[in-house]
Design an enzyme around this catalytic site. Structure first.
Site, mmCIF file in Angstrom:
data_model
loop_
_atom_site.group_PDB
_atom_site.id
_atom_site.type_symbol
_atom_site.label_atom_id
_atom_site.label_comp_id
_atom_site.label_asym_id
_atom_site.label_seq_id
_atom_site.Cartn_x
_atom_site.Cartn_y
_atom_site.Cartn_z
ATOM 1 N N ARG A 51 0.818 -1.210 0.000
ATOM 2 C CA ARG A 51 0.000 0.000 0.000
ATOM 3 C C ARG A 51 0.856 1.266 0.000
ATOM 4 O O ARG A 51 0.409 2.332 -0.367
ATOM 5 C CB ARG A 51 -0.884 -0.042 1.247
ATOM 6 N N LYS A 150 -0.411 -19.554 7.083
ATOM 7 C CA LYS A 150 -1.252 -19.443 8.274
ATOM 8 C C LYS A 150 -1.327 -17.995 8.744
ATOM 9 O O LYS A 150 -0.371 -17.246 8.466
ATOM 10 C CB LYS A 150 -0.707 -20.336 9.388
ATOM 11 N N HIS A 180 5.754 -24.056 6.693
ATOM 12 C CA HIS A 180 7.198 -24.033 6.405
ATOM 13 C C HIS A 180 7.949 -25.169 7.107
ATOM 14 O O HIS A 180 9.059 -25.500 6.712
ATOM 15 C CB HIS A 180 7.812 -22.669 6.714
ATOM 16 N N LYS A 184 11.580 -28.044 5.751
ATOM 17 C CA LYS A 184 12.864 -28.237 6.440
ATOM 18 C C LYS A 184 13.540 -29.516 5.951
ATOM 19 O O LYS A 184 12.885 -30.539 5.772
ATOM 20 C CB LYS A 184 12.643 -28.291 7.960
ATOM 21 N N GLU A 218 9.423 -22.823 22.156
ATOM 22 C CA GLU A 218 10.007 -21.508 21.872
ATOM 23 C C GLU A 218 10.469 -20.896 23.183
ATOM 24 O O GLU A 218 9.821 -21.102 24.223
ATOM 25 C CB GLU A 218 8.965 -20.591 21.241
ATOM 26 N N ASP A 237 -2.440 -21.734 16.755
ATOM 27 C CA ASP A 237 -1.261 -21.163 16.108
ATOM 28 C C ASP A 237 -0.217 -22.225 15.744
ATOM 29 O O ASP A 237 0.483 -22.065 14.752
ATOM 30 C CB ASP A 237 -0.635 -20.116 17.061
ATOM 31 N N HIS A 242 1.516 -26.953 12.285
ATOM 32 C CA HIS A 242 2.856 -27.532 12.326
ATOM 33 C C HIS A 242 2.907 -28.899 13.032
ATOM 34 O O HIS A 242 3.460 -29.860 12.506
ATOM 35 C CB HIS A 242 3.830 -26.589 13.041
ATOM 36 N N LYS A 337 5.356 -21.269 24.520
ATOM 37 C CA LYS A 337 6.223 -20.082 24.485
ATOM 38 C C LYS A 337 6.907 -19.924 25.833
ATOM 39 O O LYS A 337 6.444 -20.453 26.836
ATOM 40 C CB LYS A 337 5.385 -18.846 24.178
HETATM 41 P P1 NAD Z 1 3.246 -7.110 8.183
HETATM 42 O O1 NAD Z 1 2.234 -6.315 8.941
HETATM 43 O O2 NAD Z 1 4.678 -6.927 8.510
HETATM 44 O O3 NAD Z 1 3.081 -6.796 6.630
HETATM 45 C C1 NAD Z 1 1.844 -6.633 6.020
HETATM 46 C C2 NAD Z 1 2.032 -6.211 4.560
HETATM 47 O O4 NAD Z 1 0.732 -6.064 3.987
HETATM 48 C C3 NAD Z 1 2.752 -4.873 4.360
HETATM 49 O O5 NAD Z 1 3.570 -4.964 3.222
HETATM 50 C C4 NAD Z 1 1.604 -3.905 4.068
HETATM 51 O O6 NAD Z 1 1.969 -2.812 3.235
HETATM 52 C C5 NAD Z 1 0.670 -4.811 3.314
HETATM 53 N N1 NAD Z 1 -0.712 -4.302 3.352
HETATM 54 C C6 NAD Z 1 -1.513 -4.103 4.433
HETATM 55 N N2 NAD Z 1 -2.698 -3.595 4.045
HETATM 56 C C7 NAD Z 1 -2.648 -3.498 2.691
HETATM 57 C C8 NAD Z 1 -3.568 -3.037 1.701
HETATM 58 N N3 NAD Z 1 -4.784 -2.598 2.014
HETATM 59 N N4 NAD Z 1 -3.171 -3.075 0.418
HETATM 60 C C9 NAD Z 1 -1.932 -3.511 0.070
HETATM 61 N N5 NAD Z 1 -1.033 -3.956 0.959
HETATM 62 C C10 NAD Z 1 -1.384 -3.939 2.253
HETATM 63 O O7 NAD Z 1 2.807 -8.630 8.330
HETATM 64 P P2 NAD Z 1 3.718 -9.954 8.169
HETATM 65 O O8 NAD Z 1 4.389 -10.262 9.450
HETATM 66 O O9 NAD Z 1 4.556 -9.837 6.952
HETATM 67 O O10 NAD Z 1 2.609 -11.083 7.999
HETATM 68 C C11 NAD Z 1 1.736 -11.163 6.888
HETATM 69 C C12 NAD Z 1 0.861 -12.405 7.065
HETATM 70 O O11 NAD Z 1 1.688 -13.568 7.063
HETATM 71 C C13 NAD Z 1 0.105 -12.427 8.401
HETATM 72 O O12 NAD Z 1 -1.146 -13.021 8.223
HETATM 73 C C14 NAD Z 1 0.982 -13.313 9.279
HETATM 74 O O13 NAD Z 1 0.224 -13.967 10.282
HETATM 75 C C15 NAD Z 1 1.494 -14.309 8.254
HETATM 76 N N6 NAD Z 1 2.781 -14.909 8.641
HETATM 77 C C16 NAD Z 1 3.859 -14.126 8.896
HETATM 78 C C17 NAD Z 1 5.071 -14.720 9.230
HETATM 79 C C18 NAD Z 1 6.293 -13.881 9.485
HETATM 80 O O14 NAD Z 1 7.377 -14.474 9.626
HETATM 81 N N7 NAD Z 1 6.196 -12.590 9.553
HETATM 82 C C19 NAD Z 1 5.170 -16.122 9.319
HETATM 83 C C20 NAD Z 1 4.040 -16.883 9.054
HETATM 84 C C21 NAD Z 1 2.852 -16.278 8.716
#
Ligand code: NAD
Length: 491
Positions: A51, A150, A180, A184, A218, A237, A242, A337
């Protein structure tokens, strides 16, 4: 020995949520490493979508920052960084409106013959709207694939609703649901160990295996994910995805072929054979805990700022699989955790020898255990009883047989590829073997829902446990009641 790298077909990978944590911490570094290995063809592009109002150059700068933050400097080779960054472009799209979709369509136009993949690295509430718009703007080609991660729902009904949105735009075989843990190396090695060696499979059943322990521990707390976590809890979660996936790979029958549907059919059969845990047996089969503060460190309640939260940060379950292979051999799973260490492993504990020929002075004959360690120090170890070397008579000691074969493969000190490297390349190759099929996720929720319901209607709160411990007392009792004990949570 050098791993053989087969370049994938040319592709356009569109990362929705391209500025987010998942993209920065996992996806961009994984793709960089594959580029470094020579696996990305010249005509491979990565398109960040988010965004924020960014120019393509500003996004590339952020990508370089991400690489510097999450990749050791020694692996950042100037020429490769330059090549990698040259693949990257950026489009600003607000996925909840019509803004930006035309620009994305224009960028992809004329490249319909390339593999086209959409990685949805943002909150699942956006999955439906994104799929709708992708379809409406003609961006989805017949072979396009979509990757989701997830949380996929928070119970069976919400998962079904989410899945209906995905399947409206994509066929099941173009849907890649990432877990993920399945990417592994050691988890894949578990399949090689079981199905490429004649040695273990005859022993892999209730006659010879006493029980299995699956631990995902964790040491950290909720780490800024409090709002999400307090709604989810450890069962949703971690266990629903997993831990159940690890259980399936350990328990499944040999598939006819190492083929996506054959493997996933076998995992599905395991999920469908799990004996229910519900209001009738939840007290004897499930334990939930919540970490308390200790030595000045905040407890869960302080971490999330919700005094009355009954969310579990620890779960232990005794899982019975009702089929011929496993009847009578329980699988104990636990996750939590703020535990003593960060550790993920599957421990297969074999039965005692039927009779010991050694005198008491020789020491106890311990059960053999096959330990499949996912993290840290990925590897497989078989615990054996051997004679204590030397002239001191017959004394038995337990010794680990390292089955990682690192030295025989000449890979000592070599970097283990991150799971995302393997999985993202599988998406491009079109191989969903290591991804969850929709009916698997559905079966997992169908088994989890009654546990959630039993906890909701019960009166007991999660039992408190000290941060830095092995979890609540009741988890130890779950094993003790069966005359067994958990392995130590030691990294
Ligand atoms: P984050 O909040 O860091 O990133 C969210 C992204 O979505 C950003 O790039 C933001 O710009 C974009 N975004 C939000 N609203 C938007 C919109 N209206 N239009 C366009 N883009 C938009 O979140 P994250 O940690 O990267 O996680 C994303 C998803 O992946 C979540 O559901 C999280 O649970 C899942 N997830 C994350 C991880 C991780 O390692 N971070 C691991 C497993 C699952």
């Amino acid at each position: 020995m050098v791993a053989r790298v087969v370049p994938v077909a040319p592709f356009d990978l569109v990362v929705f949520g391209g500025t987010g944590d998942l993209a920065r911490r996992k996806l961009l570094p994984a793709l960089y490493y594959r580029d470094l290995a020579g696996q990305l063809p010249d005509d491979a592009r990565i398109i960040g979508v988010a965004r924020s109002d960014l120019s393509a150059d500003a996004y590339r700068e952020r990508a370089v920052e991400a690489l510097k933050s999450f990749i050791p400097a020694a692996d950042l080779k100037d020429a490769c960084v330059k090549r990698f960054i040259g693949r990257i472009s950026y489009v600003r799209v607000d996925v909840s409106s019509t803004d930006g979709w035309d620009a994305l369509a224009a960028l992809l136009k004329g490249r319909e013959d390339r593999v086209r993949a959409f990685y949805l690295a943002l909150e699942p509430r956006f999955f439906g709207p994104i799929c709708e718009r992708l379809k409406a703007s003609g961006i989805v080609t017949p072979t396009s694939r979509v990757v989701v991660e997830k949380p996929l729902g928070d119970q069976l009904a919400s998962y079904r609703a989410l899945n209906a949105q995905l399947t409206h735009a994509f066929d099941e075989h173009h849907l890649y649901r990432i877990d993920h843990y399945l990417g592994k190396e050691t988890v894949q090695n578990l399949m090689a160990l079981r199905f490429a060696n004649a040695l273990f499979e005859p022993l892999w059943n209730a006659r010879h295996i006493d029980h299995v322990q699956i631990t995902v521990a964790e040491s950290v707390g909720v780490e800024g994910r409090g709002a999400y976590y307090d709604h989810a809890g450890a069962l949703r979660d971690m266990v629903q995805n997993h831990l159940l996936q690890l259980l399936c790979l350990t328990a499944m029958e040999p598939p006819g072929k190492f083929d996506p549907d054959d493997v996933r059919n076998e995992k599905l059969k395991v999920l469908r054979a799990l004996e229910p845990i519900d209001g009738s047996n939840v007290e004897s089969h499930a334990v939930r805990g919540q970490y308390a503060g200790r030595n000045g460190a905040a407890g869960y309640i302080e971490d999330v700022g919700a005094n009355d939260s009954t969310t579990e940060t620890f779960v232990a379950l005794k899982v019975n699989i009702a089929n011929w292979r496993w009847s009578g051999t329980p699988f104990y799973v636990r996750t939590g955790k703020r535990l003593r260490s960060r550790l993920s492993e599957i421990a297969v504990i074999f039965k005692d020898v039927p009779h010991s020929i050694f005198p008491a002075a020789a020491g106890a004959v311990r059960e053999n255990a096959l330990i499949i360690r996912l993290q840290p120090h990925e590897g497989i170890t078989l615990l054996m009883n051997i004679k204590d070397p030397g002239p001191g008579g017959m004394r038995l000691i337990e010794a680990p047989l390292d089955m990682t074969f690192a030295s025989s493969l000449g890979i000592k000190g070599l970097r283990m590829p991150d799971a995302y490297e393997r999985l993202v390349m599988d998406v491009i190759r079109g191989d969903p073997t290591l991804f969850m099929r929709g009916d698997e996720v559905e079966a997992a929720w169908a088994w989890i829902d009654p546990i959630l319901a039993a906890w909701e209607t019960g009166h007991r709160r999660p039992q408190l446990y000290d941060a830095g411990s092995s979890g609540p007392e009741d988890a130890l009792r779950l094993m003790h009641m069966d005359g067994r004990r958990w392995l130590e949570i030691e990294a």
